[in-house]
Design a protein around this motif. Structure first.
Motif, mmCIF file in Angstrom:
data_model
loop_
_atom_site.group_PDB
_atom_site.id
_atom_site.type_symbol
_atom_site.label_atom_id
_atom_site.label_comp_id
_atom_site.label_asym_id
_atom_site.label_seq_id
_atom_site.Cartn_x
_atom_site.Cartn_y
_atom_site.Cartn_z
ATOM 1 N N PRO A 66 49.429 42.091 40.518
ATOM 2 C CA PRO A 66 49.804 40.865 41.236
ATOM 3 C C PRO A 66 48.534 40.109 41.624
ATOM 4 C CG PRO A 66 49.980 42.761 42.683
ATOM 5 C CD PRO A 66 49.596 43.291 41.336
ATOM 6 N N SER A 67 48.670 38.810 41.840
ATOM 7 C CA SER A 67 47.477 38.040 42.213
ATOM 8 C C SER A 67 47.069 38.397 43.645
ATOM 9 C CB SER A 67 47.766 36.549 42.115
ATOM 10 O OG SER A 67 48.685 36.192 43.122
ATOM 11 N N PHE A 68 45.840 38.059 43.969
ATOM 12 C CA PHE A 68 45.343 38.342 45.320
ATOM 13 C C PHE A 68 46.185 37.599 46.363
ATOM 14 C CE2 PHE A 68 42.712 37.089 48.946
ATOM 15 C CZ PHE A 68 42.385 38.330 49.444
ATOM 16 N N ALA A 69 46.477 36.311 46.054
ATOM 17 C CA ALA A 69 47.232 35.495 47.010
ATOM 18 C C ALA A 69 48.606 36.113 47.280
ATOM 19 C CB ALA A 69 47.385 34.083 46.473
ATOM 20 N N GLN A 70 49.211 36.615 46.194
ATOM 21 C CA GLN A 70 50.534 37.238 46.314
ATOM 22 C C GLN A 70 50.462 38.472 47.233
ATOM 23 O OE1 GLN A 70 51.762 38.016 42.333
ATOM 24 N NE2 GLN A 70 53.914 37.753 42.768
ATOM 25 N N THR A 71 49.510 39.332 46.933
ATOM 26 C CA THR A 71 49.369 40.573 47.707
ATOM 27 C C THR A 71 49.045 40.267 49.168
ATOM 28 O OG1 THR A 71 48.519 41.619 45.727
ATOM 29 C CG2 THR A 71 48.177 42.807 47.772
ATOM 30 N N TYR A 72 48.131 39.330 49.358
ATOM 31 C CA TYR A 72 47.713 38.997 50.718
ATOM 32 C C TYR A 72 48.864 38.334 51.483
ATOM 33 C CZ TYR A 72 45.000 37.091 54.539
ATOM 34 O OH TYR A 72 44.538 36.784 55.790
ATOM 35 N N GLY A 73 49.603 37.457 50.778
ATOM 36 C CA GLY A 73 50.754 36.796 51.407
ATOM 37 C C GLY A 73 51.798 37.807 51.851
ATOM 38 N N GLN A 93 35.183 38.204 48.946
ATOM 39 C CA GLN A 93 34.797 39.491 48.323
ATOM 40 C C GLN A 93 36.039 40.288 47.903
ATOM 41 O OE1 GLN A 93 31.826 40.840 47.714
ATOM 42 N NE2 GLN A 93 30.317 40.121 49.182
ATOM 43 N N LEU A 94 37.040 40.274 48.769
ATOM 44 C CA LEU A 94 38.279 40.993 48.461
ATOM 45 C C LEU A 94 38.949 40.388 47.228
ATOM 46 C CD1 LEU A 94 39.946 41.523 51.971
ATOM 47 C CD2 LEU A 94 38.906 43.261 50.534
ATOM 48 N N GLU A 95 38.948 39.073 47.181
ATOM 49 C CA GLU A 95 39.584 38.376 46.060
ATOM 50 C C GLU A 95 38.862 38.712 44.753
ATOM 51 O OE1 GLU A 95 40.281 34.338 47.030
ATOM 52 O OE2 GLU A 95 41.487 33.977 45.229
ATOM 53 N N ARG A 96 37.546 38.787 44.833
ATOM 54 C CA ARG A 96 36.752 39.085 43.638
ATOM 55 C C ARG A 96 37.023 40.517 43.152
ATOM 56 N NH1 ARG A 96 30.653 38.682 44.715
ATOM 57 N NH2 ARG A 96 31.173 36.567 45.330
ATOM 58 N N THR A 132 43.967 45.815 57.052
ATOM 59 C CA THR A 132 43.028 46.651 57.824
ATOM 60 C C THR A 132 41.634 46.028 57.821
ATOM 61 O OG1 THR A 132 44.281 48.570 57.086
ATOM 62 C CG2 THR A 132 42.158 49.012 58.069
ATOM 63 N N VAL A 133 41.226 45.557 56.646
ATOM 64 C CA VAL A 133 39.877 44.992 56.515
ATOM 65 C C VAL A 133 39.786 43.645 57.231
ATOM 66 C CG1 VAL A 133 38.211 44.078 54.850
ATOM 67 C CG2 VAL A 133 39.382 46.225 54.379
ATOM 68 N N LEU A 134 40.763 42.774 56.980
ATOM 69 C CA LEU A 134 40.682 41.426 57.543
ATOM 70 C C LEU A 134 40.948 41.398 59.051
ATOM 71 C CD1 LEU A 134 42.326 39.515 54.584
ATOM 72 C CD2 LEU A 134 39.963 39.325 55.332
ATOM 73 N N SER A 158 26.656 51.102 51.721
ATOM 74 C CA SER A 158 26.871 51.223 50.279
ATOM 75 C C SER A 158 27.285 49.846 49.774
ATOM 76 C CB SER A 158 27.977 52.249 50.004
ATOM 77 O OG SER A 158 29.140 51.882 50.711
ATOM 78 N N SER A 159 27.597 49.754 48.482
ATOM 79 C CA SER A 159 28.041 48.448 47.985
ATOM 80 C C SER A 159 29.435 48.174 48.544
ATOM 81 C CB SER A 159 28.077 48.446 46.457
ATOM 82 O OG SER A 159 29.189 49.179 45.999
ATOM 83 N N PHE A 160 29.797 46.891 48.589
ATOM 84 C CA PHE A 160 31.088 46.521 49.170
ATOM 85 C C PHE A 160 32.234 47.195 48.419
ATOM 86 C CE2 PHE A 160 34.817 43.734 49.505
ATOM 87 C CZ PHE A 160 34.959 43.703 50.876
ATOM 88 N N ARG A 161 32.114 47.235 47.087
ATOM 89 C CA ARG A 161 33.181 47.806 46.270
ATOM 90 C C ARG A 161 33.332 49.312 46.526
ATOM 91 N NH1 ARG A 161 33.998 48.007 39.830
ATOM 92 N NH2 ARG A 161 32.006 49.067 39.978
#
Lengths: 119, 170
Positions: A23-30, B9-12, B42-44, B54-57
């Protein structure tokens, strides 16, 4: 025996397939945000139910207390008469309530004479 | 790291995180997405903080791994895990067939072989081959020593090669 590149190839195909169905990030986050607000609602819900129950109980209690006080209204002390007052009215008690007069008989009061009939 | 940067970063890392969540959830898509949702919140919300050691990932993968383990425990407590296990040991084998049968069959045989490995062997191989982490980074994600991760890696790779070799012969 397989070498690393074959294993790596297998994982690359797995990764490719996962990316296709991710799923896209926006979908999961939404969905996460929606879930969070739903959970917040669920957390508040017991309080709402508790408050409603308390109000309902208080209303019922007040209603019952009011109807009880109405039915058991206390009469004023000046007008109150004991239910056993009737027992005090003995036969002939009226003879004792008036002052006796000389030259008369109590029988005059009790038995009307022909001369008193006014005929 | 501020919220905007954190979200970026999360989106990436999202696609990669989904793959790792899939591995941590026995390749159950719905469970993986649920774990990912929990991790993002949890993160946000600041309940898990990136400390830059460590690295973010690598750090994020560690959070996903712990969250998945926690969700698994909850599911076990609810008795759902037993039902899931009873439903079948090959989670993806029941997927509808499509035009990519050949590719899928290879993928499923890899998935099946991975499911036969010990959990730590599976994890280290997934991190190294799928996510292209070093064994040291994999050790950090898994919360084990580098030596232990190397042992799991070597044993897991040998076992996986055997399983895949057997599958090819069949």
């Amino acid at each position: 025996m397989m070498d690393d590149s074959e294993i790596r190839g297998g994982f690359a195909r797995l990764r490719e397939a996962d990316r296709e169905r991710a799923p896209s990030f926006a979908q999961t986050y939404g969905r996460a945000r929606a879930r969070k607000s739903w959970r917040a609602t669920l957390r508040v819900w017991p309080l709402v139910v508790g408050a409603a129950a308390a109000v309902a109980i208080a209303t019922i209690w007040l209603t019952q207390a009011r109807s009880f006080s109405r039915s058991a209204a206390t009469p004023a002390i000046a007008t109150w008469r004991a239910p056993t007052d009737v027992l005090l009215q003995t036969p002939g008690s009226e003879l004792l309530s008036a002052m006796p007069a000389l030259g008369t008989s109590i029988l005059d009061e009790m038995i009307p004479l022909p001369s008193n009939r006014g005929t | 790291m501020d919220d905007v940067e954190l979200r970026r970063q999360l989106e990436r890392a999202h696609a990669d995180c989904f793959g790792w969540a899939m591995a941590c959830c026995g390749r159950h898509r719905d469970d993986a997405e649920e774990v990912l949702q929990t991790v993002y919140l949890t993160v946000l919300d600041g309940r898990a903080r990136y400390d830059g050691r460590s690295s973010f990932r690598t750090w994020l993968f560690g959070v996903i791994r712990r969250t998945a383990a926690s969700e698994r425990r909850k599911a076990w407590l609810r008795g759902l895990l037993l039902k899931r296990e009873a439903d079948g040991l090959e989670p993806e084998a029941l997927a509808a067939p499509d035009a990519k049968v050949e590719r899928d069959s290879r993928r499923y045989s890899l998935g099946y072989a991975l499911a036969q490995l010990a959990p730590r062997q599976h994890e280290v191989l997934q991190l190294v081959f799928y996510h292209e982490l070093t064994v040291d980074e994999a050790a950090a994600v898994m919360g084990v020593s580098v030596g232990s991760a190397r042992t799991h890696y070597a044993r897991g790779k040998a076992r996986l090669a055997t399983l895949l070799g057997d599958a090819r012969e069949v």
